[in-house]
Structure formats: structure tokens, C-alpha cells
Design an enzyme around this catalytic site. Structure first.
Site, PDB file in Angstrom:
ATOM      1  N   ASP A 127       0.975  -1.083   0.091  1.00  0.00           N
ATOM      2  CA  ASP A 127       0.044  -0.008  -0.067  1.00  0.00           C
ATOM      3  C   ASP A 127       0.804   1.171  -0.084  1.00  0.00           C
ATOM      4  OD1 ASP A 127      -1.680   2.233   0.851  1.00  0.00           O
ATOM      5  OD2 ASP A 127      -3.142   0.462   1.625  1.00  0.00           O
ATOM      6  N   ASN A 153     -13.168  -3.258   3.562  1.00  0.00           N
ATOM      7  CA  ASN A 153     -14.296  -2.226   3.825  1.00  0.00           C
ATOM      8  C   ASN A 153     -15.367  -2.233   2.742  1.00  0.00           C
ATOM      9  OD1 ASN A 153     -13.143  -1.076   6.013  1.00  0.00           O
ATOM     10  ND2 ASN A 153     -11.714  -0.066   4.894  1.00  0.00           N
ATOM     11  N   GLN A 192     -14.674   2.687   2.676  1.00  0.00           N
ATOM     12  CA  GLN A 192     -14.089   2.206   1.423  1.00  0.00           C
ATOM     13  C   GLN A 192     -13.766   3.772   0.431  1.00  0.00           C
ATOM     14  OE1 GLN A 192     -16.870  -0.397  -0.821  1.00  0.00           O
ATOM     15  NE2 GLN A 192     -14.932  -0.821  -2.523  1.00  0.00           N
ATOM     16  N   HIS A 195     -11.103  -5.139  -2.421  1.00  0.00           N
ATOM     17  CA  HIS A 195      -9.620  -5.374  -2.065  1.00  0.00           C
ATOM     18  C   HIS A 195      -9.552  -5.451  -0.478  1.00  0.00           C
ATOM     19  CE1 HIS A 195     -10.121  -0.989  -1.360  1.00  0.00           C
ATOM     20  NE2 HIS A 195      -9.331  -1.126  -0.613  1.00  0.00           N
ATOM     21  N   HIS A 253      -7.267  -5.491   2.874  1.00  0.00           N
ATOM     22  CA  HIS A 253      -6.009  -4.858   3.547  1.00  0.00           C
ATOM     23  C   HIS A 253      -5.306  -5.815   4.396  1.00  0.00           C
ATOM     24  CE1 HIS A 253      -6.704  -0.434   2.667  1.00  0.00           C
ATOM     25  NE2 HIS A 253      -8.012  -0.878   2.758  1.00  0.00           N
TER      26      HIS A 253
END
Length: 134
Positions: free
Chosen positions: A30, A86, A93, A99, A101
Site C-alpha cells: 500500500d 471495507n 471504502q 480489495h 488490507h
């Protein structure tokens, strides 16, 4: 989708720090990490959120999350792990491509992913059970 940044990253159109890749997923670091090693699991096929994601892909994403968490825990020597996903703006989100995390946790890291537990009332319990057909 043509304008989805995560589609472009997942499919290699935009360079990324890739930790893992197969036919269906790319795992990247990230760019705005919550902690050292914070990564994202990106499916290569677009789905805005968990509601649009095919069940088979959802299952594979969780298996990949487990695999990556084990590998990253060994490599980074972190003390724990958060796996966060999320759905919807109200839930945090910000990119509308499903996606997950992967957030390594370290003692004293100050990553804020906690809440103050409430209390499940009998009324709420009964209402929820009824609405979900239980």
C-alpha cells in the site's frame, strides 16, 4: 473497468511493488501504509465490493490472505495482523474495487483499528434474528 485504478494496478498497467501475483490476484504494498508491510490483495477482475464479488473469488481471496499473512508474519516479525475489508463509503471504502488490507501489527504501533464494544440488547438480537430468518 477502464477508469478503475485498482484494475489497472492488478492487471499490470500501472507499476506497483508486487509481493505476489497469479492469474486471479495481485498483492501489492500500500502506498499509504498504516504500518510497515501494509499490503493490498487486488482481484484482477473488477467487482466494486463484497456484494458484487463472485463467491469463488471471495473464498480464494481469504485463502490468499491467510497465505500472505503467514508469509509476511515470518518475514517481518510482526506481533499480529489485521485483515480488513471495507464495503461502502460509510465503512471507509475509498476505492470502489474490492480489495483486502493486510496490516502487520507491531507492539506500540498506534494503528487505530479498534472500537468500544457496545451491548447487544434483547430487542436488537430478536429483531436481527427475525429479519435474517433465524
Amino acid at each position: 473497468m477502464d477508469n478503475c485504478i485498482f484494475c489497472k494496478i492488478a492487471n499490470g498497467e500501472i507499476p506497483s511493488a508486487t509481493l505476489y501475483e497469479d492469474e486471479e490476484f495481485r498483492v501489492i504494498l500500500d502506498l499509504g501504509p498504516a504500518s510497515k508491510g501494509h499490503a493490498l490483495i487486488l482481484p484482477k477482475v473488477h467487482a466494486a465490493d463484497i456484494y458484487e464479488l463472485p463467491e469463488e473469488t471471495a473464498g480464494k481471496a481469504m485463502i490468499l490472505a491467510k497465505h500472505m499473512a503467514e508469509k509476511m508474519k515470518d518475514a517481518l516479525h510482526c506481533d499480529g495482523f489485521n485483515i480488513v475489508q471495507n464495503n461502502g463509503e460509510i465503512a471507509g471504502q475509498t476505492v470502489f474495487h474490492f480489495h483486502m488490507h493486510l496490516i502487520p501489527r507491531y507492539k506500540g504501533d498506534q494503528v487505530g483499528l479498534t472500537w468500544t464494544p457496545g451491548k447487544l440488547s434483547d430487542k436488537d438480537r430478536d429483531e436481527i434474528l427475525e429479519k435474517l430468518g433465524r
